[in-house]
Design an enzyme around this catalytic site. Structure first.
Site, PDB file in Angstrom:
ATOM      1  N   GLY B  76       0.791  -1.222   0.000  1.00  0.00           N
ATOM      2  CA  GLY B  76       0.000   0.000   0.000  1.00  0.00           C
ATOM      3  C   GLY B  76       0.822   1.271   0.000  1.00  0.00           C
ATOM      4  O   GLY B  76       0.484   2.246   0.675  1.00  0.00           O
ATOM      5  N   ASN B 104      10.415   6.489  -8.680  1.00  0.00           N
ATOM      6  CA  ASN B 104       9.055   5.987  -8.874  1.00  0.00           C
ATOM      7  C   ASN B 104       8.069   6.892  -8.128  1.00  0.00           C
ATOM      8  O   ASN B 104       8.199   7.113  -6.931  1.00  0.00           O
ATOM      9  CB  ASN B 104       8.983   4.539  -8.372  1.00  0.00           C
ATOM     10  CG  ASN B 104       7.648   3.895  -8.682  1.00  0.00           C
ATOM     11  OD1 ASN B 104       6.648   4.195  -8.049  1.00  0.00           O
ATOM     12  ND2 ASN B 104       7.621   3.015  -9.671  1.00  0.00           N
ATOM     13  N   CYS B 135      -0.689   1.084  -9.293  1.00  0.00           N
ATOM     14  CA  CYS B 135      -0.630   0.358  -8.017  1.00  0.00           C
ATOM     15  C   CYS B 135      -1.990  -0.245  -7.704  1.00  0.00           C
ATOM     16  O   CYS B 135      -2.982   0.474  -7.615  1.00  0.00           O
ATOM     17  CB  CYS B 135      -0.199   1.263  -6.869  1.00  0.00           C
ATOM     18  SG  CYS B 135      -0.187   0.362  -5.302  1.00  0.00           S
ATOM     19  N   ILE B 196       5.024  -5.348 -16.562  1.00  0.00           N
ATOM     20  CA  ILE B 196       3.727  -5.078 -15.974  1.00  0.00           C
ATOM     21  C   ILE B 196       3.856  -4.829 -14.465  1.00  0.00           C
ATOM     22  O   ILE B 196       4.754  -5.381 -13.820  1.00  0.00           O
ATOM     23  CB  ILE B 196       2.756  -6.281 -16.191  1.00  0.00           C
ATOM     24  CG1 ILE B 196       3.323  -7.575 -15.609  1.00  0.00           C
ATOM     25  CG2 ILE B 196       2.422  -6.456 -17.635  1.00  0.00           C
ATOM     26  CD1 ILE B 196       2.359  -8.768 -15.605  1.00  0.00           C
TER      27      ILE B 196
END
Lengths: 246, 308
Positions: B76, B104, B135, B196
């Protein structure tokens, strides 16, 4: 942290679901009691973190409970089998804070890591008392091993079939004065010890891990001093930083 | 051995790399855990932990579950927030990693993506921005932007306007057509795409009869997803002109070469770092021999060679 190959020398049942595995390999990275190792098992993706029961001169002893696929597979392994093991993981307990009369409290599969701790504390001349909590008489293990170190051992079982009936905190009075507490076990037990203990102490936590060395943030917890990783900043937290969440 | 460097070299969006190997975001922290284990300057680069504007603790635990040949994670986006990343993490990273790093960036709003991207774009140590619009483990963020071509296009266009460095957009496989999303972000000005991200999955605890992860669902990664990832890299590389960074279940030098044959210019390695912390070093060291075995003189020359 070090990766090395260990050879299984012994793998025996101590109770109906707790096993002891003795391995030979490079134990040089295991520097404190309360650390863990992370084992790669054939056919399983993630390594399995197992606390160190004892490590000395190239002999590593693990005591583990069969709780899932990984530990079940470990129990089926025979002497001579080799394992890929990451050693020297986790912070471990700080023996320098014990004082003269440390109290060690272990519950179930939280008992094993306290052995190497008790061994070092006894060797250092401390008057060590160990409280071991189990569900029932058939779950009891390691009592004699702690006694052989010279520690005083009190056993509790939830159903009263061995030792004193009830939880570990029920025999705190019997344990007498103590200078510090070291604990490892299921979270409800840790919380009960935290509330019952009159001294500072160290508490070893368990969490599902991804990597075991601080990279993936899979086992994070909140503390009073910020977020910590159970695998790298723990598994041992000091009483003064613990935040109970669940 | 001097030649080995040339054989492995690639160029990603105008930045030369000694080799195509990039530890993926979220599996490598800010590098310094791994710098204790080996000299991480041997990497092509690495993508550091996804950064948001505010500090985030992330999801409740358990965040991790074992799966066949892989794992689920629902961390998360735990991170200390962009201020702390710039003030504390990047200087610490700089001490152990001297090459341009991949930053990122994640977010929950257009404003957040713009602010965090532009802040990190201004950092000297940053070579590329990897925009995570994929995400699967946060609600109302990340993947919400990356599962619809028009929203993906708008976030990329907005960030494109504020960043000077190469912008690589990280794509979700949890969409009807990853090719359509890739084309949309290319049209919006992305310099590259990486794919991916993890595949949305779940496990159930048989004893408790409840989802194993506290977040209920998590992202599936690891060796099991490699064929799916390879297929998507192949399809996307065949449809866009910008470089593709391939990832998903890559665990060996052979996997790296397959990804490059499918069309990847560089290759990210994620979950494998968690089971073997030396995985990227091992793969870089294994590449020359595997290249020899298959008659490959230079990795740069095989990019997309399997395309029709």
């Amino acid at each position: 942290m070090k990766q090395s190959i260990f050879i299984i020398k012994e793998n025996i049942a101590l109770t109906h679901d707790v096993w002891k595995m003795v391995l030979e390999g490079d134990t040089s990275e295991i520097t404190r009691p309360g650390q863990f190792v992370n084992i790669l098992l054939d056919g399983l993706y993630l390594r399995r973190p197992i606390s160190v029961h004892d490590a000395e001169d190239g002999v590593l002893t693990l005591i583990y409970k069969i709780v899932g696929v990984g530990t079940a597979r470990m129990s089926e392994m025979k002497p001579g089998h080799s394992l890929d093991v990451l050693t020297g993981l986790g912070n471990g307990y700080d023996v320098t804070r014990a004082g003269a009369r440390p109290l060690l409290i272990g519950g179930g599969v939280g008992v094993p890591p306290l052995y190497m701790l008790a061994k070092q504390l006894c060797a250092a001349g401390c008057e060590v008392t160990v409280i071991l909590g189990f569900r029932s008489a058939r779950d009891v293990f390691c009592k004699e091993a702690f006694e052989a170190l010279g520690a005083r051992v009190l056993v509790t079982t939830e159903d009263g079939t061995y030792g004193t009936r009830g939880f570990v905190t029920g025999v705190f009075d019997e344990a007498g004065d103590y200078t510090y507490t070291y604990s490892c076990g299921p979270e409800p037990m840790l919380r009960a010890v935290y509330n019952a203990s009159g001294t500072s102490g160290e508490y070893s936590f368990e969490e599902r891990m991804g990597c075991g060395f601080g990279a993936c943030m899979g086992c994070s917890c909140k503390t009073l001093y910020g977020n910590k990783r159970i695998c790298k900043d723990g598994p041992v937290l000091v009483k003064e930083e613990i935040v109970w969440e669940k | 051995m001097g030649e080995v460097t040339n054989k492995l070299a690639v160029s990603l969006c105008g930045i030369d790399m000694d080799n195509p190997i990039i530890p993926a975001s979220g599996t490598f922290g800010y590098g310094y855990e791994f710098a204790d284990l080996y000299d991480i300057n041997m990497l092509g680069t690495f993508s550091f932990k996804g950064t948001t504007r505010q500090p985030r603790f992330g999801n409740a635990t358990p965040r991790i579950a074992e799966c066949p040949s892989g794992m689920l994670n629902a961390v998360g986006l735990q991170n200390p927030g962009v201020d702390a990343v710039i003030a504390h993490e990047l200087p610490k990273m700089r001490a152990v990693f001297t090459k341009p790093v991949m930053a990122n960036v994640s977010g929950f709003s257009l404003d957040e993506y713009i602010e965090v991207s532009s802040r990190l774009d201004a950092e000297d140590s940053v070579g590329w921005i990897e925009l995570n619009i994929s995400c699967p483990n946060v609600h109302g963020g990340g993947m919400a932007f990356g599962t619809c071509a028009s929203s993906a296009e708008s976030v990329v266009r907005a960030v494109r306007d504020v960043v000077k460095k190469p912008l690589i957009v990280k794509l979700s496989p949890n969409v009807t057509s990853i090719v359509e999303i890739a084309k949309a972000v290319e049209a919006a000005g992305a310099d590259g795409v990486s794919l991916i991200n993890t595949l949305l999955g779940m496990r159930i605890d048989l004893r408790r009869r409840k989802p194993l992860l506290a977040n209920v669902t998590g992202g599936y990664s690891g060796a099991a997803v490699f064929p799916v990832a390879l297929r998507m890299v192949y399809q996307v590389a065949g449809a866009v002109k910008i470089p593709v960074v391939g990832m998903g279940g890559v665990s060996s030098a052979e996997d790296v070469i397959e990804m490059m044959l499918a069309g990847a210019t560089a290759v990210e390695i994620g979950a494998e770092n968690l089971r073997n912390p030396w995985a990227c070093r091992d793969i870089i060291q294994a590449l020359p021999d595997v290249m020899d075995k298959y008659g490959i003189d230079s990795l740069a020359s095989i990019i997309g060679a399997a395309q029709p």
